[in-house]
Design a protein around this motif. Structure first.
Motif, mmCIF file in Angstrom:
data_model
loop_
_atom_site.group_PDB
_atom_site.id
_atom_site.type_symbol
_atom_site.label_atom_id
_atom_site.label_comp_id
_atom_site.label_asym_id
_atom_site.label_seq_id
_atom_site.Cartn_x
_atom_site.Cartn_y
_atom_site.Cartn_z
ATOM 1 N N PHE B 25 0.744 3.553 2.082
ATOM 2 C CA PHE B 25 0.143 4.585 1.511
ATOM 3 C C PHE B 25 -1.272 4.342 0.518
ATOM 4 O O PHE B 25 -1.150 3.143 -0.046
ATOM 5 C CB PHE B 25 0.906 5.802 1.023
ATOM 6 N N MET B 27 -3.897 5.371 -2.564
ATOM 7 C CA MET B 27 -4.130 6.101 -3.665
ATOM 8 C C MET B 27 -5.418 5.506 -4.434
ATOM 9 O O MET B 27 -5.676 4.586 -4.210
ATOM 10 C CB MET B 27 -3.018 5.576 -4.609
ATOM 11 N N GLU B 51 -0.597 13.313 1.415
ATOM 12 C CA GLU B 51 0.380 12.640 0.997
ATOM 13 C C GLU B 51 -0.007 10.924 0.966
ATOM 14 O O GLU B 51 0.650 10.422 -0.086
ATOM 15 C CB GLU B 51 1.816 13.123 1.475
ATOM 16 N N ARG B 52 -0.429 10.687 2.035
ATOM 17 C CA ARG B 52 -0.469 9.194 2.019
ATOM 18 C C ARG B 52 -2.019 8.758 2.026
ATOM 19 O O ARG B 52 -2.011 7.441 1.880
ATOM 20 C CB ARG B 52 -0.215 8.867 3.641
ATOM 21 N N ARG B 54 -4.123 9.666 -0.963
ATOM 22 C CA ARG B 54 -3.533 10.323 -2.184
ATOM 23 C C ARG B 54 -4.523 10.276 -3.074
ATOM 24 O O ARG B 54 -4.945 9.333 -3.651
ATOM 25 C CB ARG B 54 -2.331 9.989 -2.735
ATOM 26 N N ASP B 55 -5.408 11.259 -3.544
ATOM 27 C CA ASP B 55 -6.337 11.452 -4.654
ATOM 28 C C ASP B 55 -5.588 11.408 -6.018
ATOM 29 O O ASP B 55 -4.708 12.092 -5.882
ATOM 30 C CB ASP B 55 -7.097 12.614 -4.504
ATOM 31 N N THR B 56 -6.168 10.678 -6.878
ATOM 32 C CA THR B 56 -5.482 10.615 -8.246
ATOM 33 C C THR B 56 -6.461 11.177 -9.383
ATOM 34 O O THR B 56 -7.521 11.204 -9.227
ATOM 35 C CB THR B 56 -5.280 9.048 -8.647
ATOM 36 N N PRO B 57 -5.892 11.340 -10.442
ATOM 37 C CA PRO B 57 -6.709 11.652 -11.504
ATOM 38 C C PRO B 57 -7.264 10.361 -11.952
ATOM 39 O O PRO B 57 -7.048 9.339 -11.444
ATOM 40 C CB PRO B 57 -5.801 12.633 -12.560
ATOM 41 N N PHE B 63 -1.871 5.343 -12.437
ATOM 42 C CA PHE B 63 -1.594 5.093 -11.091
ATOM 43 C C PHE B 63 -1.562 3.703 -10.508
ATOM 44 O O PHE B 63 -0.968 3.435 -9.417
ATOM 45 C CB PHE B 63 -2.722 5.853 -10.242
ATOM 46 N N ALA B 66 2.049 3.283 -11.330
ATOM 47 C CA ALA B 66 2.724 4.116 -10.450
ATOM 48 C C ALA B 66 2.874 3.027 -9.140
ATOM 49 O O ALA B 66 3.997 3.091 -8.461
ATOM 50 C CB ALA B 66 2.084 5.521 -10.168
ATOM 51 N N ALA B 67 1.597 2.610 -8.828
ATOM 52 C CA ALA B 67 1.810 1.754 -7.478
ATOM 53 C C ALA B 67 2.921 0.553 -7.806
ATOM 54 O O ALA B 67 3.488 0.149 -6.664
ATOM 55 C CB ALA B 67 0.379 1.094 -7.178
ATOM 56 N N ALA B 70 6.151 2.289 -7.020
ATOM 57 C CA ALA B 70 6.447 2.555 -5.652
ATOM 58 C C ALA B 70 6.836 1.265 -4.901
ATOM 59 O O ALA B 70 7.557 1.214 -4.000
ATOM 60 C CB ALA B 70 5.034 3.359 -5.544
ATOM 61 N N GLY B 74 10.124 0.305 -2.294
ATOM 62 C CA GLY B 74 10.053 0.263 -1.043
ATOM 63 C C GLY B 74 8.732 0.689 -0.323
ATOM 64 O O GLY B 74 8.725 0.609 0.744
ATOM 65 N N SER B 75 7.840 1.279 -1.063
ATOM 66 C CA SER B 75 6.513 1.641 -0.552
ATOM 67 C C SER B 75 5.528 0.482 -0.454
ATOM 68 O O SER B 75 5.939 -0.459 -1.145
ATOM 69 C CB SER B 75 6.004 2.727 -1.324
#
Lengths: 363, 330
Positions: B25, B27, B51-52, B54-57, B63, B66-67, B70, B74-75
């Motif tokens: 995905f 981001m 969802e895939r 994905r815009d972020t603030p 982020f 978060a990556a 994620a 497993g992402s």
């Protein structure tokens, strides 16, 4: 000393009504009244006695493990650094006892307790502290960097606040992949001033991520009292800025922790998003090995020692009739034996082979 | 084989990998409806959903961290950093988290994460939107660093980066986005990480470069050839892992080397390449090696000042000619 007067200016953790009454005293370095405390523990007995004793034993293992580690450090047996979680056992055990097997946990620099509570093997943990090949990270991580992904334990962290976005991302992945997993994210009051905290809480809010933020407010970020770093009385209030619930609980009350985490997990699994749980607690030992603790009084420490989470839980078990002196001795003996075995295992384990230094930098 | 721009090639790689693997995905800031500040992800949100894609603030540290999480779970996140300069805000997550996980936690920790970062100058964006910060990341064990200069490599290396199980800093260049070239279709395009590209074969001098400087070096080599100087151009493509063998083989053949980087000079990756040449092929050098780089100053917004700072094909030609001349005088 007036038993109702907490030397930190904090409300005593054993009476909700009294806590709510107490106002923050101006000029007091550590002034964090507990503004909301969940119902008294005794009202929520779980159905079986067994987990009660398990939780008690796990808290004892954490306490004894940390005390042993402190001793081994001061004896020069273990090198480097360590941050004991003495006094914060109820949070680790409370949180982990609620989580499901597949859930994720991220930890901190003060993470031994979290790991033990999540099912980490004290033998391999102690071996890691000894820098041995059998340690969780083969001696590469030390006190702060151990993990067991089979337990969903994504690791401790050497950077204050460093794991907050990581937990948030694990929750994002869980949501994207529909795994139903929840991420529990431990961090301290100090980390709540990092950008990672604020950015992550906002991300979790806008994306409604299944994450439970567990703030262990132990009154000090190393030597800095919370009141010198944060003007609001409760860190949990910050959740409101991001549009989700923040709750304050007595972090030395294991059952209160369980109750709050249970509600937060239910919320997360229902797709309603994150919760911030602020657990008021106290780090009974120094920040790390060699901390002279000039920034606080021995009276304050003595006060908190009296309200120790383990003591309180023991009292509760005795009151409930789940524990008597003989049983208590037996459980303590089991905990001591586990820690002694861990030290033996660590001592007898082989050193890492310097020839492996260059291995495993990349997948 | 189709002719695509560098941007289209990147987009094709992203689309193909999103279609191939449901765990991939994207981001980043304004990558959805807007399509990214440079248009790389244009249309992908419509194709693959918000969802895939994905815009972020505006929360680079959040982020990127978060990556990391994620990826561990497993992402396979692909994160866009709108300007490479903004990577400063996320360095902790790359350096102290992503880079260390595998080494410390072992095979249980897998962090397949790609950070697409838009680097380079030439657009007068000024000191904080023009930097080439690749050397920061080549310095950290555990991170791979990729910097393609052609549309084919942009596609092929991005596919390889996404499928790699390590954190990868994937450096794109503003001035390359519009460049065109033949790009293979589908997995034919795949280019493994860690292999340099012999962009041009020559005999008199080796020019080592990457990203926009490699493209400039190729153009310089064409003109040098007309002037009777046969320049070999090695486009590193991947800085980590570094294909030093291709560089050394070329230096052993030409005996002269010019290293060109767009980053500022001190501590740049060119210094590492130069040092490896000294360590491994000193005896083959007929002239001291030479570096072209941005002098140790911040880049400016003024077109004139920016041009004065960044090496270009003219300066590459001049330096190469001087190096070849130094040899002939001996």
């Amino acid at each position: 000393m007036d038993p109702n007067r907490n030397p930190t200016g904090r409300a005593r953790a054993d009476g909700p009504a009294e806590s709510r009454k107490r106002k923050r005293r101006g000029g007091d370095a550590v002034a964090l009244p507990i503004t909301a405390v969940s119902s008294p523990s005794t009202l929520h007995p779980p159905p079986s006695i067994l987990p009660f004793l398990d939780w008690y034993r796990t808290m004892l293992v954490i306490r004894l493990f940390e005390e042993k580690v402190e001793k081994l450090f001061s004896d020069g047996v273990i090198r480097g650094t360590t941050h004991p979680a003495i006094g914060q056992e109820a949070i680790a055990v409370g949180v982990c006892s609620v989580l499901e097997k597949n859930d994720y946990v991220t930890s901190t620099h003060r993470g031994h307790g979290h790991f033990i509570a999540r099912g980490g093997d004290p033998n391999r943990m102690m071996a890691e502290l000894f820098g041995k090949a059998t340690g969780y990270s083969g001696g590469r991580g030390g006190s702060q960097l151990m993990a067991d992904y089979a337990l969903g334990f994504l690791g401790g962290n050497g950077i204050t606040g460093g794991s907050i976005p990581v937990a948030t991302g694990a929750a994002l992945s869980a949501k994207l992949r529909g795994t139903g997993r929840v991420a529990a994210c431990f961090f301290g009051d100090g980390a709540s001033n990092q950008g990672t905290f604020h950015e992550s809480l906002n991300l979790a809010a806008i994306w409604k991520l299944p994450v439970v933020y567990v703030c262990e407010n132990n009154c000090y970020a190393m030597s800095t009292p919370v009141a010198k770093a944060i003007v609001i009385p409760d860190i949990a209030t910050r959740a409101g800025s991001y549009g989700f619930p923040g709750v304050v609980i007595d972090g030395n009350d294991l059952l209160a922790v369980r109750e709050a985490v249970g509600a937060a997990c239910a919320r997360a699994r229902a797709g309603e998003g994150p919760t911030l749980i602020e657990c008021k607690t106290y780090r009974l030992s120094g920040h790390s090995r060699g901390d002279p603790r000039h920034y606080r009084t021995r009276e304050e420490e003595a006060f908190w020692r009296k309200g120790c989470a383990i003591k309180r839980f023991r009292t509760l078990l005795m009151k409930r009739g789940d524990l008597d002196a003989a049983k208590d001795r037996k459980v303590k003996q089991q905990a001591r034996a586990a820690v002694a075995a861990a030290v033996r295992f660590a001592r007898q384990s082989p050193e890492p082979d310097p020839a492996t230094l260059g291995e495993g930098v990349f997948a | 084989m189709t002719t695509l721009t560098y941007t289209e090639a990147l987009r094709e790689a992203l689309a193909e990998e999103l279609a191939r693997d449901p765990n991939v995905f994207l981001m980043g800031e304004d990558i959805g409806l807007y399509g990214g500040a440079f248009g790389v992800t244009r249309g992908l949100m419509h194709q693959f959903g918000a969802e895939r894609v994905r815009d972020t603030p505006i929360s680079e540290q959040g982020f990127v961290g978060a990556a990391v999480g994620a990826a561990l779970a497993g992402s396979r996140p692909v994160v866009e950093i709108m300007f490479m300069d903004f990577i400063t805000l996320a360095v902790d997550q790359m350096v102290n988290q992503a880079a260390k996980l595998r080494y410390v936690f072992g095979p249980q920790a897998c962090c397949p994460l790609v950070l697409r970062a838009v680097g380079g100058g030439g657009r007068c964006y000024g000191p904080t939107h023009s930097q080439s910060l690749e050397a920061w990341f080549t310095h950290v064990p555990g991170l791979k660093v990729v910097a393609p200069s052609t549309p084919a490599d942009a596609k092929g290396l991005l596919k390889a980066a996404i499928r790699d199980d390590n954190p990868v800093v994937f450096m794109e260049h503003k001035l390359l986005y519009g460049s065109r070239g033949d790009v293979p279709e589908g997995d034919e395009a795949f280019v493994p990480l860690g292999k340099a590209r012999l962009a041009r074969v020559g005999t008199d001098i080796t020019i080592v470069a990457w990203s926009w400087m490699a493209a400039e070096a190729e153009r310089a080599a064409v003109v040098l050839d007309e002037q009777g100087i046969s320049a070999e151009v090695v486009d590193l493509r991947t800085l980590v892992p570094l294909d030093i063998e291709t560089v050394l083989a070329s230096v052993r053949k030409t005996h002269r080397v010019l290293i060109v980087q767009e980053a500022s000079k001190t501590g740049g990756f060119g210094a590492e390449v130069g040092c490896r040449i000294f360590e491994n092929a000193y005896d083959y050098l007929d002239a001291p090696l030479r570096r072209l780089a941005v002098p140790d100053v911040p880049l400016s917004a003024s077109p004139l000042l920016e041009q004065a700072a960044i090496p270009d094909r003219q300066r590459i030609m001049q330096a190469a000619a001087e190096l070849v001349g130094e040899n002939s005088e001996q």
